[in-house]
Enzyme design. Structure first.
Site, mmCIF file in Angstrom:
data_model
loop_
_atom_site.group_PDB
_atom_site.id
_atom_site.type_symbol
_atom_site.label_atom_id
_atom_site.label_comp_id
_atom_site.label_asym_id
_atom_site.label_seq_id
_atom_site.Cartn_x
_atom_site.Cartn_y
_atom_site.Cartn_z
ATOM 1 N N GLY A 351 1.018 -1.149 0.104
ATOM 2 C CA GLY A 351 0.086 -0.115 0.105
ATOM 3 C C GLY A 351 0.932 1.296 0.001
ATOM 4 O O GLY A 351 1.986 1.320 0.280
ATOM 5 N N GLY A 353 0.730 5.127 1.542
ATOM 6 C CA GLY A 353 0.090 6.174 2.420
ATOM 7 C C GLY A 353 0.763 7.464 2.326
ATOM 8 O O GLY A 353 1.534 7.734 1.400
ATOM 9 N N PHE A 355 3.208 8.586 4.095
ATOM 10 C CA PHE A 355 4.599 8.525 4.231
ATOM 11 C C PHE A 355 5.288 7.895 3.229
ATOM 12 O O PHE A 355 6.731 7.867 3.105
ATOM 13 C CB PHE A 355 4.659 7.895 5.527
ATOM 14 N N VAL A 358 4.679 1.024 1.095
ATOM 15 C CA VAL A 358 5.099 -0.066 1.868
ATOM 16 C C VAL A 358 5.024 -1.420 0.860
ATOM 17 O O VAL A 358 4.321 -1.707 0.365
ATOM 18 C CB VAL A 358 3.969 -0.442 3.118
ATOM 19 N N LYS A 373 8.792 0.113 4.884
ATOM 20 C CA LYS A 373 8.185 1.494 4.555
ATOM 21 C C LYS A 373 9.386 2.168 4.082
ATOM 22 O O LYS A 373 10.378 2.529 4.417
ATOM 23 C CB LYS A 373 7.619 2.062 5.808
ATOM 24 N N ASP A 469 -1.460 10.313 14.393
ATOM 25 C CA ASP A 469 -2.264 9.822 13.212
ATOM 26 C C ASP A 469 -2.883 8.559 13.327
ATOM 27 O O ASP A 469 -2.986 7.443 12.317
ATOM 28 C CB ASP A 469 -1.045 9.723 12.003
#
Ligand SMILES: *[C@@H]1O[C@H](CO)[C@@H](O)[C@H](O)[C@H]1NC(C)=O
Ligand SMILES: *[C@@H]1O[C@H](CO)[C@@H](O)[C@H](O)[C@H]1NC(C)=O
Ligand SMILES: *[C@@H]1O[C@H](CO)[C@@H](O)[C@H](O)[C@H]1NC(C)=O
Ligand SMILES: *[C@@H]1O[C@H](CO)[C@@H](O)[C@H](O)[C@H]1NC(C)=O
Ligand SMILES: *[C@@H]1O[C@H](CO)[C@@H](O)[C@H](O)[C@H]1NC(C)=O
Ligand SMILES: *[C@@H]1O[C@H](CO)[C@@H](O)[C@H](O)[C@H]1NC(C)=O
Ligand SMILES: *[C@@H]1O[C@H](CO)[C@@H](O)[C@H](O)[C@H]1NC(C)=O
Ligand SMILES: *[C@@H]1O[C@H](CO)[C@@H](O)[C@H](O)[C@H]1NC(C)=O
Length: 672
Positions: A351, A353, A355, A358, A373, A469
């Site tokens: 995925g 996101g 940041f 991943v 990540k 978060d």
């Protein structure tokens, strides 16, 4: 007694004269030649008269004396000889002295001189009739003092190095009407000489030709001379050669035949011993083609492997600073991560996101499953503090937190290595069109778990860790569908950024508490706010902000609040959850707790300790009356019933406001 001696002598001389009438050497391998000076026979049968040593003489003679004269009338017999020779030099431009075929009364040539005298004469005895020497000189040295006309001649020498007759080396070509063809004695090529003495006509003929050419009809040299006064009755035959004080040549004889009173046997050219390679080597195929090709190939190979190594080195280059030494165990090799994730292949992407992306992977040695990540991060400023924080958080161990195993740093990039969570993130089971939705018990277990995890972050550890978060996409499910909080502390990354704009609000739109908008400060109670939104999200199965047909944003919190105000809070619940009494009670509790947590006043929110207690039914739900106040200033939410627009898909593309992007993303992109 005396007569027996005489008889023996007679017999011996008789044997000599009759047995040694002719001989042939097709190579000198097993010959009995009498050698002196530097002469020697090479293993392949080549007779080498001289070598590189300067000022030396080499002699090689047939071992037995030969009867050259009829003892009864003193007349020299006819004889014939033929030999193949070659003259080579290490330095082609510098020609040494020559060689000679010799008929001589003795071996040894006492007092003979090297160089121009060819090892046959010396200045004192030269020219004397007592010498009894007959020679054919093959001279490659031009010595005007010796009446030479050139440095490439053949001559007949009688008792003197001054030739009776000489000729430039060459032959009269039978195939070309007897035209003269020059030969270079010094060429290093093997050549043949025929010498004939006709005893009845008193004529000497010398003929020269290359080895491939049959004996020419016209001799090179002819001399009318009776050899009877010159030759003794018994003579030695052989060869002499010499090197000069400055110049040397190699003189070789390859084959030789001789005959008295007959024709010397024809030499067999196919049996010639091989000449050695002397001087600059002929460039062979190997040297001219194969070797350069091989060296080019080698060069290319070396170059490409070097380039490969450099590229590989660059590909796997990392940034390591001194202060990172102590994090050795937590530091991963980029190469290992690269291998683990199959080179960060798209198929391994779990995925992406706020940041970064991943990837899933399997560590090459330990076979441990990991999630990597990749966070792009240009600034090195504050990196030390950030890594320290990450590492210390890596020590956080809780069954509801995703364990951080370690990190790796490259130029402009930070890689964080986590435990792999086989069931992915929670939002996949709630939003969009999930293949599997979680039933209420599973959801409740997840909510409980996340509450415990967040409580541990806030109070369970030596220092307060603010997550910053919390949202469904940051909650991951392990193999038993336990909720685990991921990405804790990561939002701090932006605090260390250099862009002043990004230093402010961090978090995700829809989960941000009102005071965070104002002060940009994260506190445990702003985490509680986000957790409240998250509770509603899970219980309602809706996103925190959705957009209706009129392009108006509707926040989940306001909508649930509206339902609550109408006394119909359960209307807000996800219809997928069913309506059993137990479920309804739980959902009611969770929705109300969600509203309390997402109270606009930080002080009115419960702490995570209280939240955990309430969820475990160890404490009652606090008074809800303060809630009304909290919403008076807000725009009254319209019902989600009005929304006709489809829910934004989990990829978030298409919606005007990217709901799960972090605020900083939006700020960075200039507020899309
Ligand atoms: C060489 O001499 C032998 C006898 O010693 C004789 O039989 C033979 O024919 C001779 N060969 C030549 C070529 O004269
Ligand atoms: C060479 O000489 C030796 C002794 O002088 C003798 O025994 C031998 O048979 C000779 N060989 C040849 C090929 O003449
Ligand atoms: C030439 O031969 C002589 C005698 O065999 C030897 O002493 C000398 O070393 C040789 N020279 C070379 C250059 O081989
Ligand atoms: C040598 O000369 C004598 C006398 O002239 C003659 O009879 C004899 O045949 C000759 N010998 C040879 C071997 O030719
Ligand atoms: C002398 O000997 C040679 C060689 O054997 C022979 O040819 C010649 O006829 C002889 N001469 C006399 C005068 O006998
Ligand atoms: C060398 O040549 C010169 C001139 O032609 C001549 O006078 C002299 O006798 C020759 N020397 C010998 C030894 O033949
Ligand atoms: C042979 O050599 C001589 C002397 O160097 C020269 O004058 C002549 O032109 C040469 N002939 C050929 C055909 O090379
Ligand atoms: C020359 O030598 C080769 C190889 O030893 C042999 O086959 C051939 O018959 C010989 N030729 C002559 C003419 O003796």
């Amino acid at each position: 007694m005396l007569s027996t001696v005489m008889l023996t002598l007679f017999l011996v001389s008789n044997l000599e004269s009759s047995a040694e009438l002719n001989f042939t050497y097709n190579g000198f391998r097993s010959s009995n030649l009498s050698l002196d000076g530097v002469a020697k026979i090479a293993r392949n049968g080549l007779l080498e008269l001289t070598n590189k040593t300067k000022g030396r003489i080499g002699h090689a003679f047939h071992p037995a004396r030969i009867n050259f004269k009829n003892s009864s009338n003193g007349t020299a017999f006819s004889f014939s000889t033929s030999f193949v020779f070659a003259i080579l030099s290490d330095v082609p431009a510098l020609k040494g002295h020559g060689m000679a075929f010799v008929i001589a009364p003795n071996l040894g040539f006492r007092g003979s001189v090297a160089g121009e005298y060819l090892g046959l004469f010396n200045p004192i005895n030269d020219g004397k009739s007592t010498n009894h020497i007959f020679a054919i000189e093959i001279d490659t040295y031009y010595a005007p003092a010796f009446n030479d006309t050139n440095g490439n001649h053949v001559g007949i020498d009688i008792n003197s190095i001054y030739s009776d007759v000489t000729s430039f080396a060459g032959y009269y070509d039978d195939n070309n009407n007897g035209a003269f063809r020059n030969l270079s004695l010094f060429s290093g090529k093997a050549m043949q000489i025929w010498l004939e003495y006709d005893g009845s006509n008193k004529k000497i003929h010398v003929t020269l030709a290359p080895i491939k050419v049959a004996k020419p009809k016209i001799p090179l040299l002819s001399l009318a001379r009776d050899l009877s006064p010159i030759l003794d009755e018994f003579m030695y035959v052989g060869f002499s050669a010499a090197t000069g004080p400055w110049l040397t040549s190699h003189h070789y004889v390859l084959e030789w035949s001789f005959s008295i009173s007959g024709q010397a046997q024809e030499l067999n050219i196919s049996q010639l011993p091989r000449l050695p390679h002397i001087g600059p080597k002929k460039r062979s195929m190997v040297l001219t083609i194969v070797l350069p090709v091989i060296s080019i190939l080698m060069f290319v190979l070396v170059f490409t492997s070097l380039a490969f190594l450099i590229r590989r080195k660059r590909k796997f280059a990392e940034v390591v600073e001194d202060w990172e030494r102590e994090y050795g165990p937590q530091r991963f090799k980029y190469k290992d991560l690269y291998v683990a994730t199959k080179g960060f292949k798209d198929t391994e992407l779990l995925g992406s996101g706020g940041f970064g992306r991943v990837y899933r992977g399997t560590l090459p040695n330990s076979k441990i499953e990991i999630a990597v990540k990749r966070v792009s991060h240009e600034s090195r400023q504050g990196m030390k503090e950030f890594i320290a924080e990450i590492i210390s958080m890596g020590r956080l161990r809780h069954r509801n937190l995703v364990s951080l195993l370690g990190y790796c740093r490259r130029k402009g990039e930070l890689l964080l290595v986590y435990d792999y969570m086989p069931n992915g993130s929670l939002d996949r089971y709630i939003h969009g069109q999930p293949k599997v939705t979680l039933d209420w018990n599973q959801r409740f277990q997840v909510l409980n778990g996340v509450a415990l995890g967040l409580f541990y972050l806030h109070e369970g550890w030596e220092q307060v860790v603010i997550h910053r978060d919390i949202k469904a996409s940051n909650v991951l499910l392990d193999a038993e569908f336990n909720g685990r909080l991921g990405d804790f502390g990561l939002a701090r990354l932006y605090d260390h950024g250099t862009d002043p704009q990004t230093t402010h609000v961090v978090g995700t739109l829809g989960y941000l508490s009102p005071e965070q908008y104002r002060t940009a400060k994260a506190t445990p109670s702003s985490d509680v706010f986000s957790f409240g939104v998250f509770l509603l999200e899970v219980a309602c199965g809706r996103r925190p902000i959705e957009v209706n047909v009129d392009n108006e944003q509707i926040t989940l919190v306001e909508w649930v609040f509206a339902c609550w105000q109408k006394g119909q809070i359960l209307k807000a619940a996800d219809p997928n959850l069913g309506s059993s009494k137990d479920v309804a009670e739980d959902v009611d509790l969770v929705l109300k707790l969600g509203l309390l947590c997402s109270h606009s006043e930080p002080t009115a929110r419960p702490s995570m300790r209280q939240v955990v207690q309430i969820l475990e039914r160890g404490a009652p739900l606090p008074d809800m009356s303060s809630l009304g106040l909290s919403f008076t200033n807000r725009m009254f939410a319209q019902g989600f019933e009005d929304i006709t627009m489809p829910y934004p898909s989990s990829s978030n593309s298409g919606s005007k406001l990217t709901q799960s992007s972090t605020v900083s993303d939006i700020l960075l992109s200039g507020g899309r």
